[in-house]
Design an enzyme around this catalytic site. Structure first.
Site, PDB file in Angstrom:
ATOM      1  CD  GLU A 192       8.047   8.856  21.113  1.00  6.48           C
ATOM      2  OE1 GLU A 192       8.102   9.915  20.475  1.00  6.48           O
ATOM      3  OE2 GLU A 192       8.122   7.748  20.591  1.00  6.48           O
ATOM      4  CG  HIS A 228      10.099  19.493  11.660  1.00  5.10           C
ATOM      5  ND1 HIS A 228      10.242  20.161  12.850  1.00  5.10           N
ATOM      6  CD2 HIS A 228      10.336  18.199  11.936  1.00  5.10           C
ATOM      7  CE1 HIS A 228      10.544  19.306  13.797  1.00  5.10           C
ATOM      8  NE2 HIS A 228      10.609  18.107  13.272  1.00  5.10           N
ATOM      9  N   GLY A 253      23.198  17.505  15.656  1.00  2.93           N
ATOM     10  CA  GLY A 253      23.970  16.295  15.376  1.00  2.93           C
ATOM     11  C   GLY A 253      24.027  15.897  13.923  1.00  2.93           C
ATOM     12  CB  SER A 254      21.677  14.320  11.638  1.00  6.36           C
ATOM     13  OG  SER A 254      20.501  15.049  11.868  1.00  6.36           O
ATOM     14  CG  ASP A 303      20.483  12.998  20.509  1.00  3.75           C
ATOM     15  OD1 ASP A 303      20.633  14.162  20.904  1.00  3.75           O
ATOM     16  OD2 ASP A 303      21.000  12.552  19.468  1.00  3.75           O
ATOM     17  CG  LEU A 312      -1.972   1.139   1.225  1.00  5.31           C
ATOM     18  CD1 LEU A 312      -2.829   1.140  -0.035  1.00  5.31           C
ATOM     19  CD2 LEU A 312      -2.863   1.058   2.458  1.00  5.31           C
ATOM     20  CE  LYS A 313       7.724   3.261   1.847  1.00  4.65           C
ATOM     21  NZ  LYS A 313       7.664   4.466   2.685  1.00  4.65           N
TER      22      LYS A 313
HETATM   23  N1  GLN Z   1      21.311  13.717  17.072  1.00  5.03           N
HETATM   24  C1  GLN Z   1      20.125  13.415  16.335  1.00  5.03           C
HETATM   25  C2  GLN Z   1      20.079  14.195  15.047  1.00  5.03           C
HETATM   26  O1  GLN Z   1      20.587  15.292  15.027  1.00  5.03           O
HETATM   27  C3  GLN Z   1      18.884  13.718  17.140  1.00  5.03           C
HETATM   28  C4  GLN Z   1      17.653  13.315  16.422  1.00  5.03           C
HETATM   29  C5  GLN Z   1      16.373  13.467  17.207  1.00  5.03           C
HETATM   30  O2  GLN Z   1      16.319  14.144  18.191  1.00  5.03           O
HETATM   31  N2  GLN Z   1      15.320  12.834  16.766  1.00  5.03           N
HETATM   32  O3  GLN Z   1      19.530  13.755  14.059  1.00  5.03           O
END
Ligand code: GLN
Ligand code: ZN
Length: 753
Positions: free
Chosen positions: A602, A691, A429-430, A596, A18-19
């Site tokens: 959650e 985002h 980080g990323s 992290d 489906l994806k």
């Molecule tokens: N260190 C991770 C990054 O920068 C943290 C990601 C996250 O908080 N979901 O992607």
């Protein structure tokens, strides 16, 4: 005879068919009929599979995107920007889900404490609703043509208004909705449904008396229209709620006995007289372990004794949409571990076995023998039990959670060591995970790229990231995480106790799926996991490079976790493994280490009464990870959300030297929470939203910084984006970071308030 029921089925198909169909449709590669055909074929296959497994009650719970969206459309709750009431069709549905020309999509948020995300209906006080039942009528018709009877599944009116936004008086909307739901039910009965499943998971949460009254009245009204199976799941409803639902005239009351075993007693007491069935959610729809069938039988036997077997349904605790399709086809998981697993297909077999065991008590031993052998083997397996890990976890004492110096003392030595400017700049980080990086990872997995070449390629990427940060003038650098596809998988793959499936996908939202690691045994870290990457990055620059780790609570939260010991215990083992890594980073020379905890919040239990206990052990596990680090090692943590109400004192108790959080969308309002509680550490509120591809202006960032200074004080403030940059393109990241660094520089020279 007791019957068997499944509350919902996985939606994406065994191979995420489906994806791929959805994404092809969105990309314009296929037209609607082809998408609908794929969806119909998947439904037919799922229904047939359930029927041949011996499931008596098969759900009609198909969804092309989200089941909450389906109900919103069936109630005609379509916001004006998508055409308003009466609008319809596939493209309106997808516009609500993903945004349309000039129309932002509905908000998305987590479905209770799962990793599934639903679309939040937008309602208004006084809104009018209208019944549009075709979504389920079509499924009923299709099933009839196949010779299968299905039970339509609808999110109920109380949960619908509670999960929606825009209502000042949700209970008024509930009153307005109930007759419309009644129309829906009547239409489904007309179409041939012999019963309808109404899900009211919100009734298992904390409910006020007036809410309970209103919800029970709604349930009673619907029960008068068609035979209703009323379900709650994910938590244990209050005894009073159970009693009221049992007396509401429904045909069946379903309880999640995995999450709420205590609901059985009040249910059986209330159901003793009358004809209402009880549906016992004895098999876990949220986790992947083969059940201990003897244990599952205990409540079933009790129910049969109390109300008779023809009023008992043996069921999954909730929908099976939270587990993958079939464990038996997994090849990468060691066969011994695979044997301990039950995905959706195996769960259905377990249900059928339980029904047989109830029908023929004399044959029980023979029926249950394989389950007993499996459970015994799992308990005794050296794969799951590592005496060294157990002894180490058992020896952890209270003092092992504390760093050797107070935060103030640490701050002084860290400042002397790092010599950072005021308002230090950093990232989370990323850096961008480019197509090139993804392709290299794919090639490595497919054997087209040899590991040495892949490694060399990644080193080039790290060098690129370090050079870019130096050029931009950032103060605390990162290596960019190009070697990590998924951060939990990256660590899990290097630790003992985890297994990885090939096909174990579950829906996260829309067409997006995740493949959680399977945490089956005691967790250890045989060798350093990140030290070489850190060392290489640090060798390229004189500025400090952060060591980058994923925290124990997040690893736990994003995995399928063993169910044979408390989660807190498993989390402690992970904490010790990550602690080993933190120590090695420190020994290699890392002056700054970030752990992290993206998922700390959650993991919060749904019922308020259980939240404190969770927060206590979760925070303890974080502390355990970083406790042995020397005072001059600066510990950062990162949490990517901005909802800290009620958990602030626990965030402070993390005792991290620096906390970075999401803050740009709330325009720094989140910092009010930090001001309320005594949070002595430094704070890095995100100054721009990662985002979105939109690059914020320097002035915008500067204005946010000024607001942050007013709340936190310049002396404790860090400057960073909301989260990691992996989903951004390089141009966007570079430009936004340049603006961020410039804004920080301007604030440094601005007159002190
Ligand atoms: N260190 C991770 C990054 O920068 C943290 C990601 C996250 O908080 N979901 O992607
Ligand atoms: Zn984040």
């Amino acid at each position: 005879m007791a019957r068997t029921a499944v509350l919902g089925l996985p939606r994406m198909g065994p191979d995420r068919e489906l994806k791929f169909a959805l994404e092809s449709y969105w990309a314009g590669r296929i037209a609607e009929p082809e998408l609908q055909e794929t969806a119909a074929a998947l439904r037919a296959a799922s229904w047939r599979r359930a029927a041949s497994a011996g499931i008596d009650v098969i759900p009609a719970d198909h969804s092309l995107y989200d089941h909450v969206l389906d109900v919103a459309m069936a109630l005609d709750a379509i916001p004006e920007r998508f055409g308003g009431p009466g609008a319809g069709g596939l493209d309106v549905r997808f516009a609500m889900a993903r945004g349309g020309p000039g129309a932002r999509p509905l908000e998305m948020t987590k479905w209770f404490d799962t990793n599934y995300h639903y679309l939040v209906p937008e309602l208004a006080d006084g809104q009018r609703f209208r019944a549009r039942p075709d979504h389920w009528v079509a499924q009923i018709d299709q099933a009839r043509a196949l010779g299968v009877a299905v039970r339509p599944v609808l999110l109920g009116p109380y949960s619908f208004v509670r999960l929606a936004k825009g209502l000042r008086r949700p209970l008024d909307a509930l009153a307005a909705l109930t007759p419309v739901y009644a129309e829906l039910l009547a239409a489904l009965a007309d179409a041939g449904a012999s019963e309808v499943q109404i899900d009211e998971p919100c009734l298992a949460l904390d409910v006020a008396d007036e809410e309970r009254d209103a919800a029970a009245a709604a349930v009673a009204a619907l029960a008068g229209v068609a035979p209703v199976c009323l379900t709650t799941y994910f938590a244990q409803p209050d005894a009073e709620t159970v009693r009221r639902l049992a007396e509401a005239g429904v045909a069946e009351l379903h309880l999640d006995l995995v999450r709420g075993p205590g609901a059985l007693e009040p249910a059986l007491a209330a159901l003793a007289d009358g004809g209402t069935r009880v549906s016992l959610g004895v098999l876990d729809g949220r986790n992947v372990w083969a059940a201990d069938l003897d244990r599952a039988l205990a409540p079933i036997d009790a129910a049969v004794a109390a109300v008779g077997d023809d009023r008992v349904t043996i069921a999954t605790s909730c929908s099976l949409m939270h587990v993958p399709w079939e464990a038996a086809r997994e090849r990468a998981i060691p066969p011994e571990v695979r044997d301990w697993l039950a995905f959706a297909a195996e769960r259905m077999d377990e249900l059928a076995t339980l029904a047989r065991a109830v029908a023929a008590p004399d044959g029980r031993d023979a029926l249950l023998e394989p389950s007993r052998a499996r459970c015994a083997a799992r308990r005794a397996s050296p794969r799951a039990n590592d005496p060294g890990v157990r002894a180490r976890a058992a020896a952890v004492g209270v003092a092992d959670h504390d760093r050797p110096a107070t935060l103030e003392r640490r701050r002084a030595v860290q400042r002397a060591r790092l010599r950072l400017p005021e308002l230090p700049t950093t990232t989370i980080g990323s850096f961008p995970q480019t197509d090139e990086i993804r392709a290299a990872r794919r090639d490595l997995r497919a054997g087209r790229l040899d590991p040495a070449r892949y490694e060399a390629f990644l080193r080039e990427r790290v060098a690129e990231v370090v050079a870019a940060q130096e050029e931009l003038g950032l103060d605390v650098l990162v290596h960019g995480e190009p070697e990590r596809g998924d951060m939990v998988e990256y660590f899990g793959a290097q630790m003992g106790g985890f297994a990885f499936s090939d096909h174990g996908w579950v829906q996260s939202y829309g067409s997006r799926c995740v493949k959680p690691p399977i945490l089956y045994g005691d967790v250890s870290r045989p060798a350093p996991m990140t030290v070489d990457w850190w060392r290489f990055a640090q060798s390229l620059t004189a500025r400090p490079v952060k060591g980058m780790l994923t925290g124990p609570v997040t690893i736990l939260q994003w995995s399928f976790v063993r169910d044979d010991q408390p989660r807190a215990e498993t989390c402690r083992q992970i904490a010790l493994a990550v602690q080993d890594e933190a120590r090695d980073l420190e020994a290699a020379g890392a002056a700054v280490i970030q752990v992290d905890e993206a998922a700390l919040r959650e993991g919060l239990p749904l019922r308020a009464a259980e939240q404190d206990d969770y927060l206590r052990w979760a925070v303890d596990c974080f502390r355990l990870t970083t406790a042995p680090l020397r005072p001059e090692t600066q510990v950062h943590t990162h949490m990517c959300y901005s909802e800290f109400n009620g958990i602030m004192e626990h965030v402070a108790r993390l005792d991290a030297d620096v906390v970075s959080i999401e803050a740009s969308r709330s325009a720094m309002e989140v910092l009010d929470a930090f001001a309320e509680v005594d949070h002595p550490g430094d704070v890095g509120p995100g100054v721009y939203d990662i985002h979105s591809p939109r690059v914020p202006s320097r002035d915008e960032i500067e204005a946010l910084l000024e607001r942050a200074e007013a709340r936190i004080g310049r002396d404790r403030l860090w400057v960073n984006p909301d989260c990691g940059l992996k989903t951004r393109r390089w141009e966007e990241a570079r430009e936004a970071l340049a603006g961020m660094v410039a804004a920080a520089a301007r604030r440094r020279t601005a007159a002190r308030a």
